[in-house]
Design a protein around this motif. Sequence first.
Motif, short mmCIF file in Angstrom:
data_model
loop_
_atom_site.label_atom_id
_atom_site.label_comp_id
_atom_site.label_asym_id
_atom_site.label_seq_id
_atom_site.Cartn_x
_atom_site.Cartn_y
_atom_site.Cartn_z
N LEU A 337 0.84 -1.19 0.00
CA LEU A 337 0.00 0.00 0.00
C LEU A 337 0.88 1.25 0.00
O LEU A 337 1.98 1.24 0.56
N PRO A 338 0.43 2.32 -0.62
CA PRO A 338 1.25 3.53 -0.66
C PRO A 338 1.17 4.36 0.63
O PRO A 338 0.10 4.52 1.22
N ILE A 339 2.33 4.85 1.05
CA ILE A 339 2.43 5.88 2.09
C ILE A 339 2.97 7.13 1.41
O ILE A 339 4.02 7.08 0.76
N PHE A 340 2.28 8.23 1.55
CA PHE A 340 2.74 9.50 1.01
C PHE A 340 3.29 10.35 2.15
O PHE A 340 2.54 10.71 3.07
N ILE A 341 4.58 10.64 2.12
CA ILE A 341 5.18 11.55 3.10
C ILE A 341 5.27 12.92 2.45
O ILE A 341 5.94 13.10 1.42
N VAL A 342 4.57 13.89 3.03
CA VAL A 342 4.42 15.20 2.40
C VAL A 342 4.84 16.31 3.35
O VAL A 342 5.00 16.10 4.55
N GLY A 343 4.97 17.51 2.79
CA GLY A 343 5.32 18.67 3.59
C GLY A 343 6.16 19.62 2.77
O GLY A 343 6.34 19.45 1.57
N MET A 344 6.70 20.63 3.40
CA MET A 344 7.63 21.53 2.74
C MET A 344 8.97 20.82 2.57
O MET A 344 9.32 19.94 3.36
N TYR A 423 4.10 -1.80 2.82
CA TYR A 423 3.97 -0.41 2.39
C TYR A 423 5.10 -0.02 1.43
O TYR A 423 6.23 -0.51 1.54
N LEU A 424 4.78 0.91 0.53
CA LEU A 424 5.77 1.55 -0.33
C LEU A 424 5.67 3.06 -0.12
O LEU A 424 4.58 3.62 -0.22
N ILE A 425 6.79 3.69 0.22
CA ILE A 425 6.79 5.12 0.52
C ILE A 425 7.05 5.94 -0.73
O ILE A 425 8.00 5.69 -1.47
N ASP A 426 6.22 6.92 -0.97
CA ASP A 426 6.43 7.96 -1.98
C ASP A 426 6.69 9.26 -1.20
O ASP A 426 5.78 9.82 -0.61
N LYS A 427 7.95 9.69 -1.21
CA LYS A 427 8.33 10.83 -0.38
C LYS A 427 8.54 12.09 -1.23
O LYS A 427 9.56 12.78 -1.11
N MET A 428 7.60 12.41 -2.07
CA MET A 428 7.67 13.68 -2.80
C MET A 428 6.97 14.73 -1.95
O MET A 428 5.73 14.72 -1.83
N PRO A 429 7.72 15.66 -1.33
CA PRO A 429 7.09 16.62 -0.39
C PRO A 429 5.93 17.40 -1.00
O PRO A 429 4.91 17.62 -0.35
N GLY A 430 6.08 17.79 -2.28
CA GLY A 430 5.06 18.62 -2.92
C GLY A 430 3.73 17.93 -3.13
O GLY A 430 2.75 18.59 -3.52
N ASN A 431 3.66 16.64 -2.87
CA ASN A 431 2.37 15.94 -2.97
C ASN A 431 1.38 16.41 -1.91
O ASN A 431 0.22 15.98 -1.91
N PHE A 432 1.81 17.31 -1.02
CA PHE A 432 0.87 17.84 -0.01
C PHE A 432 -0.35 18.47 -0.66
O PHE A 432 -1.44 18.45 -0.11
N MET A 433 -0.16 19.03 -1.86
CA MET A 433 -1.29 19.69 -2.51
C MET A 433 -2.33 18.69 -3.01
O MET A 433 -3.47 19.06 -3.26
N PHE A 434 -1.95 17.41 -3.13
CA PHE A 434 -2.85 16.39 -3.67
C PHE A 434 -3.53 15.55 -2.60
O PHE A 434 -4.14 14.52 -2.94
N CYS A 435 -3.44 15.92 -1.33
CA CYS A 435 -3.93 15.04 -0.26
C CYS A 435 -5.37 14.58 -0.47
O CYS A 435 -5.69 13.39 -0.32
N GLY A 436 -6.26 15.51 -0.79
CA GLY A 436 -7.66 15.13 -1.03
C GLY A 436 -7.80 14.21 -2.22
O GLY A 436 -8.54 13.23 -2.19
#
Length: 582
Positions: A337-344, A423-436
């Motif tokens: 399953l994907p984990i998205f690590i987001v932020g600045m 889990y598979l981590i996708d650590k693209m910080p800018g994905n914060f805008m896509f949370c919804g």
Amino acid sequence: MTDNSSEIPESSRNVFEGADQQLQSGNIAAAKEAFEEISAKVPHTSRLKLLEARILVADGKLAEAAKAYENACNMQDASADAFTDLAKLLKSTGNNAQAREVLRIAFRKFPQTPQVAAKLALALLDEGHIEQARKLIDYSLKIGPDDLEVLETAGIYCRATGSLELAIEHFGQALQKLTLASSTKRRTLYVRLSLQLAEAHKEYGEVKSAESTLRLILKKMPESTRAWLILSDVMRFKKGSPEIKRMQQLLVNHSGQLSLSDRIDLNFALGKAWMDIGDAKQAMSHLNKANQLHRSQYSYDIEAVCRRLKNYGRTCLPVAQSNDTQAQTPDTPDLPLPIFIVGMPRSGTTLVEQILATHPKVFGAGELTTLPRLKNTVLGLDFPDAPDSKERAASKEVLSTLAKLYLQESRQHLPEGFEDNHYLIDKMPGNFMFCGLILAALPHAKIVHCRRNPIDTCLSCYSKYFVSGQSFTYDLAELGRYYRSYEKLMSHWRQKLPKEKFFEIDYEDLVADIERESKRLVEFLGLDWSEDLLAFHNTKRAVRTASSNQVRQPIYNTSLERWRPYKNELKPLFDALSIKPD
């Protein structure tokens, strides 16, 4: 590559070679003279058109160069170089799809030219076609195992896909086969290969090997500003470090020979050096210059960017409010399953990924460009600003397509033996805008939002020369405004997203008590606790971010309240953040 010049007189071939050498050394006028001389003798050859195109590129006349390249490609004696040069020009002007198609045509026309297969592989990799790219890399190595360009391209592919041991091997093999002659072309290739090797060592946690490679470059070519920039990232400067004097002398004594990019490199490197020493005024003097120079190269509309961030909140329906429009997914989805690590950027995202990737059931894939690219492909470049954006984001068909393509591409990053990870981590910080959007398309996904003191975050961004993107970080006022828009959007997601899917962690809390915060993370993900997570810095894996060096060290607190010595230099940032520092 291919050289279809058998019918060209030897005297003209010598002039061709001389013209190429003049171009490589930057002497455009001499190359033009050679071109005129050859034109009178050999008026209708692909090689002549190729030379004309290269001269036009060097002269900045890109539209004319593209036409000359096309003419060279359409001639009966066309060479592979004409196609690959045209593809390079198209890519440099943002026409990636056209560049890829040119390389496909070239591969069909020159299937036994290994460099063409290798270049097509990288073009496919840029579009997320990892498996196709791998097959082409394997093929190019099979038919051109000793070719320098093929070995370099194979190294680039392996580095991009996280196979750093193989990348180091390929770059090393290329350097062994390269005889460092006095020619400009070979000197340039030596530096390029050595820099790639140093970066691969750094990303793999082999900091000493990276440093020794960089010092070898600088011993042979002390004017390599990119080597100085990377070296500044892997070493700790002290008062009186001789490297500082050498960089300052290069910046002052050779200013006439330095390009804009060279001056940016040196100023960022010197900024880092003075930050290490603790001289805030000197550090900011160089950082301001570096950022101003870089910012001068592109146009950037901060108003439009902030407006777009706001539109993401308005357009993308959070999962809690859009169960009727979620993508249709099975109750028991395939792993991982994907984990998205987001932020600045610079907010602790790399540290959190390194900790989680230490867990035996978690694979860290790094900063994937998959979701931003698929957003453009599936929802359109004008999303979320177009009037019908809300309807697009609410379409089950659109969300299902987005989910299917994302899972297919992201799972290609899994090495053999990791397929059963949870889990598979996708650590693209800018994905914060896509949370919804993420939770509407991938309701089984988890999102981890990393937070850090806003001033520390912004200063850290301002001190870094990012490999690509992050255009908002090169001006303090724009950086502050972007941060405020990001903060507002995350506040929106915090209110709307379900807590079992959305987790927040503060960098300061993690540094203060790594065990407590790591246990909170593991509990959120439903995983068993492992003491190995506390020794995250020993994990051998690829880390291709600006924090690759820091996560190889045990936890430290020297980055807390880092901004205070720079207080007097940060007024534009404070104003944009609406913060009055105490």
